[in-house]
Design a protein around this motif. Sequence first.
Motif, PDB file in Angstrom:
ATOM      1  N   THR A  76     -15.674   6.738   6.070  1.00  0.00           N
ATOM      2  CA  THR A  76     -14.964   7.285   4.717  1.00  0.00           C
ATOM      3  C   THR A  76     -13.246   7.391   5.236  1.00  0.00           C
ATOM      4  OG1 THR A  76     -15.460   9.113   6.010  1.00  0.00           O
ATOM      5  CG2 THR A  76     -16.910   8.069   4.870  1.00  0.00           C
TER       6      THR A  76
ATOM      7  N   GLU B 278      -9.089   2.462  -5.972  1.00  0.00           N
ATOM      8  CA  GLU B 278      -9.683   4.367  -6.300  1.00  0.00           C
ATOM      9  C   GLU B 278      -9.966   4.488  -5.714  1.00  0.00           C
ATOM     10  OE1 GLU B 278     -13.702   5.002  -8.380  1.00  0.00           O
ATOM     11  OE2 GLU B 278     -13.366   3.690  -8.404  1.00  0.00           O
ATOM     12  N   ASN B 279      -9.782   6.306  -5.476  1.00  0.00           N
ATOM     13  CA  ASN B 279      -9.775   6.863  -3.983  1.00  0.00           C
ATOM     14  C   ASN B 279      -8.946   7.127  -2.984  1.00  0.00           C
ATOM     15  OD1 ASN B 279     -11.500   9.067  -6.105  1.00  0.00           O
ATOM     16  ND2 ASN B 279     -12.909   7.231  -5.723  1.00  0.00           N
ATOM     17  N   GLY B 280      -8.153   5.879  -3.093  1.00  0.00           N
ATOM     18  CA  GLY B 280      -6.915   5.805  -1.580  1.00  0.00           C
ATOM     19  C   GLY B 280      -7.320   4.995  -1.023  1.00  0.00           C
ATOM     20  N   TRP B 281      -8.706   4.425  -1.455  1.00  0.00           N
ATOM     21  CA  TRP B 281      -8.873   2.051  -1.013  1.00  0.00           C
ATOM     22  C   TRP B 281      -7.989   1.568  -1.933  1.00  0.00           C
ATOM     23  CZ3 TRP B 281     -10.726   2.310   3.097  1.00  0.00           C
ATOM     24  CH2 TRP B 281     -11.608   3.075   4.198  1.00  0.00           C
TER      25      TRP B 281
END
Length: 137
Positions: free
Chosen positions: A35, A118-121
């Motif tokens: 994560t 998306e979301n830092g990825w």
Amino acid sequence: MGYFEDLTKAFDNPLIDFGGANSIAVALENIDAPTSVNTPYLASFMLLSDTEQADLFWTEQRAGVYQIDINYASTKGSAPINKMADLINVAFKAGNTFQRNAICAEVQSVSLGTLQVENGWATRSLSINFIAFTARL
């Protein structure tokens, strides 16, 4: 052993070995993925088509795609993802075969998808198109 499990493991096992050799975590289907964006990882998915009757020395034939998502922190840019895609392409190149029990899968082609952020990825999917056969008993 089951057909679907053997076919999936025919690709999963070499991917796990690849991850160990290249110092990148591997998250197989339905297994927790890292994560933290500080831990790049590969995620695998098996997408199968319908079974077809085969002939000669095989009982059935099935085409499919073994998808590997390459995940890095979006702040790293596309370079580490593209370098990892090149390494995976060598390990799973067209013409390579992977076996487990009575299953033999041959890679037909490898293609690289678009970069998604998306979301830092930052994620890019590498699709390994294959055809698999089961041995006639």
